[in-house]
Scaffold this motif. Sequence first.
Motif, PDB file in Angstrom:
ATOM      1  N   PHE A  38      -4.057 -12.704   9.783  1.00  0.00           N
ATOM      2  CA  PHE A  38      -2.961 -11.794  10.093  1.00  0.00           C
ATOM      3  C   PHE A  38      -2.377 -11.188   8.819  1.00  0.00           C
ATOM      4  N   LEU A  39      -2.139 -12.013   7.807  1.00  0.00           N
ATOM      5  CA  LEU A  39      -1.586 -11.508   6.553  1.00  0.00           C
ATOM      6  C   LEU A  39      -2.544 -10.536   5.870  1.00  0.00           C
ATOM      7  N   LYS A  40      -3.828 -10.819   5.904  1.00  0.00           N
ATOM      8  CA  LYS A  40      -4.806  -9.886   5.326  1.00  0.00           C
ATOM      9  C   LYS A  40      -4.739  -8.536   6.037  1.00  0.00           C
ATOM     10  N   SER A  41      -4.628  -8.572   7.355  1.00  0.00           N
ATOM     11  CA  SER A  41      -4.553  -7.322   8.118  1.00  0.00           C
ATOM     12  C   SER A  41      -3.273  -6.568   7.807  1.00  0.00           C
ATOM     13  N   ALA A  45      -3.110  -2.924   6.094  1.00  0.00           N
ATOM     14  CA  ALA A  45      -2.460  -1.791   6.764  1.00  0.00           C
ATOM     15  C   ALA A  45      -1.386  -1.181   5.860  1.00  0.00           C
ATOM     16  N   SER A  46      -0.647  -2.006   5.144  1.00  0.00           N
ATOM     17  CA  SER A  46       0.385  -1.490   4.232  1.00  0.00           C
ATOM     18  C   SER A  46      -0.226  -0.660   3.119  1.00  0.00           C
ATOM     19  N   ALA A  52      -2.107   6.738   2.233  1.00  0.00           N
ATOM     20  CA  ALA A  52      -2.089   7.936   3.077  1.00  0.00           C
ATOM     21  C   ALA A  52      -0.890   8.830   2.756  1.00  0.00           C
ATOM     22  N   THR A  53       0.231   8.232   2.329  1.00  0.00           N
ATOM     23  CA  THR A  53       1.416   9.033   2.025  1.00  0.00           C
ATOM     24  C   THR A  53       1.483   9.452   0.558  1.00  0.00           C
ATOM     25  N   LEU A  54       0.588   8.970  -0.261  1.00  0.00           N
ATOM     26  CA  LEU A  54       0.601   9.291  -1.687  1.00  0.00           C
ATOM     27  C   LEU A  54       0.517  10.794  -1.981  1.00  0.00           C
ATOM     28  N   PRO A  55      -0.341  11.553  -1.314  1.00  0.00           N
ATOM     29  CA  PRO A  55      -0.381  12.995  -1.605  1.00  0.00           C
ATOM     30  C   PRO A  55       0.959  13.698  -1.345  1.00  0.00           C
TER      31      PRO A  55
END
Length: 177
Positions: A38-41, A45-46, A52-55
């Motif tokens: 769960f923590l790996k997922s 995802a984070s 994805a928001t970096l640009p």
Amino acid sequence: MPQDHKNKRNSKDTKDEMIHLIDNLNRDDDLKYNRRAFLKSAVGASITLGLATLPFSVIALNREEDDTNRKMITRLKDLPKDSSMNFNYPTDDEPAILVHTKEGKLKAYNNKCTHLQCPVFYEKEESVLLCPCHRGFFSVDNGQPLAGPPQRELPLIELEVKDGVVFAVGRKVRHGE
């Protein structure tokens, strides 16, 4: 407790209902859906969302100054020292006052007394902003109330002078100077 009673209790053929609670557990599912997975997922995802928001972040940081709040008030040569003028900022419905002090400083504030919204005027003799409705006085230097019923400072209009032209560029409601 006798040993044979323990063995009976742990056997699948027993009538004890507690033993049947674990029949739905599968060792493979237990390993697949554990805390570490769960923590790996969640971390994955984070990181994916961050990338994805970096640009958009880069575009926002590199974007040139937005001039939508910038409004021309007057030419500096048209406003002599120790005088004032009224203008509207940030919208056409919000009156403001620009004061060119005796010392040559430019100060601008919303032109509504913080007591009952009466207009304020520049009083040259005392170098203060006066609200004639209830004799409220504000400092020209910082908009703080000096006397009368007002308890809050006048909202500050931020100014910029460029090439001899005075611009309003922002507003601070609580500036605490």
